[in-house]
Design a protein around this motif. Sequence first.
Motif, PDB file in Angstrom:
ATOM      1  N   ALA A   1      -7.592  28.042  14.460  1.00 40.40           N
ATOM      2  CA  ALA A   1      -7.609  26.589  14.402  1.00 40.40           C
ATOM      3  C   ALA A   1      -7.954  26.183  12.982  1.00 40.40           C
ATOM      4  CB  ALA A   1      -8.630  26.034  15.385  1.00 40.40           C
TER       5      ALA A   1
ATOM      6  N   LYS B   1      -9.007  15.471  13.832  1.00 42.01           N
ATOM      7  CA  LYS B   1      -8.321  16.398  14.733  1.00 42.01           C
ATOM      8  C   LYS B   1      -8.148  17.751  14.067  1.00 42.01           C
ATOM      9  CE  LYS B   1      -5.664  13.062  17.385  1.00 42.01           C
ATOM     10  NZ  LYS B   1      -4.334  12.739  17.907  1.00 42.01           N
ATOM     11  N   CYS B   2      -7.996  18.773  14.897  1.00 45.79           N
ATOM     12  CA  CYS B   2      -7.731  20.118  14.412  1.00 45.79           C
ATOM     13  C   CYS B   2      -6.644  20.738  15.279  1.00 45.79           C
ATOM     14  CB  CYS B   2      -9.002  20.965  14.478  1.00 45.79           C
ATOM     15  SG  CYS B   2      -8.751  22.649  13.886  1.00 45.79           S
ATOM     16  N   ARG B   3      -5.657  21.322  14.612  1.00 45.88           N
ATOM     17  CA  ARG B   3      -4.560  21.980  15.324  1.00 45.88           C
ATOM     18  C   ARG B   3      -4.491  23.454  14.921  1.00 45.88           C
ATOM     19  NH1 ARG B   3      -1.527  18.225  17.852  1.00 45.88           N
ATOM     20  NH2 ARG B   3      -1.747  16.080  17.124  1.00 45.88           N
ATOM     21  N   ASN B   4      -3.979  24.262  15.838  1.00 44.60           N
ATOM     22  CA  ASN B   4      -3.770  25.677  15.531  1.00 44.60           C
ATOM     23  C   ASN B   4      -2.360  25.871  14.970  1.00 44.60           C
ATOM     24  OD1 ASN B   4      -2.054  25.668  17.780  1.00 44.60           O
ATOM     25  ND2 ASN B   4      -3.635  26.518  19.120  1.00 44.60           N
TER      26      ASN B   4
ATOM     27  N   GLY C   1       0.544  24.211  16.572  1.00 41.21           N
ATOM     28  CA  GLY C   1       0.540  22.755  16.595  1.00 41.21           C
ATOM     29  C   GLY C   1      -0.268  22.130  17.719  1.00 41.21           C
ATOM     30  N   SER C   2      -0.886  22.956  18.549  1.00 39.69           N
ATOM     31  CA  SER C   2      -1.697  22.432  19.648  1.00 39.69           C
ATOM     32  C   SER C   2      -3.097  22.094  19.160  1.00 39.69           C
ATOM     33  CB  SER C   2      -1.812  23.483  20.759  1.00 39.69           C
ATOM     34  OG  SER C   2      -0.547  23.812  21.266  1.00 39.69           O
ATOM     35  N   LEU C   3      -3.681  21.041  19.735  1.00 38.06           N
ATOM     36  CA  LEU C   3      -5.068  20.707  19.412  1.00 38.06           C
ATOM     37  C   LEU C   3      -5.960  21.866  19.830  1.00 38.06           C
ATOM     38  CD1 LEU C   3      -5.157  16.964  20.469  1.00 38.06           C
ATOM     39  CD2 LEU C   3      -5.360  17.859  18.159  1.00 38.06           C
ATOM     40  N   ASP C   4      -6.892  22.227  18.955  1.00 38.83           N
ATOM     41  CA  ASP C   4      -7.736  23.389  19.182  1.00 38.83           C
ATOM     42  C   ASP C   4      -9.089  23.163  18.506  1.00 38.83           C
ATOM     43  OD1 ASP C   4      -8.484  25.907  20.016  1.00 38.83           O
ATOM     44  OD2 ASP C   4      -7.136  26.984  18.675  1.00 38.83           O
TER      45      ASP C   4
ATOM     46  N   GLY D   1     -10.140  19.823  20.268  1.00 41.48           N
ATOM     47  CA  GLY D   1      -9.593  19.643  18.932  1.00 41.48           C
ATOM     48  C   GLY D   1      -9.775  18.258  18.349  1.00 41.48           C
ATOM     49  N   GLN D   2     -10.632  17.440  18.933  1.00 35.88           N
ATOM     50  CA  GLN D   2     -10.871  16.082  18.438  1.00 35.88           C
ATOM     51  C   GLN D   2     -12.360  15.773  18.405  1.00 35.88           C
ATOM     52  OE1 GLN D   2      -6.954  13.697  20.031  1.00 35.88           O
ATOM     53  NE2 GLN D   2      -8.889  13.192  20.905  1.00 35.88           N
TER      54      GLN D   2
END
Length: 117
Positions: A77, A95-98, A101-104, A46-47
């Motif tokens: 995501a 960054k990308c979160r689902n 709220g978790s990085l994905d 996710g980064q």
Amino acid sequence: NLINPITPGRMQYHPGVAKFWLKSAANSTTINASHKVTSIADTATGQMTVTIATDFSGVDWCCLVNVESDVAGASGASDASVDNTGQAAGTVLVKCRNASGSLDDPTSWYVAGFGDQ
């Protein structure tokens, strides 16, 4: 009214013109299409860090980030952002979160930058 044309050689200095843009595959270092991007790094799930070919004049430039997801609905995501400490004159950490709220990792990243170089 005087109209002043801007020649292509001078256009790059206007702060309202994208100084770089990128479409890349997520979870890799594959650049699908870009302008003025030196490289990308998949720094974690996710980064992604983008290295820009020509540095901005400082850290206060506008970065736009968006993602493409192949998962429909709330589980995809889709929450893209610039890391709050990850923007420098020549690089940016996105960054990308689902939905939880978790990085994905998204399917693709879209990143562009505007400002003074």
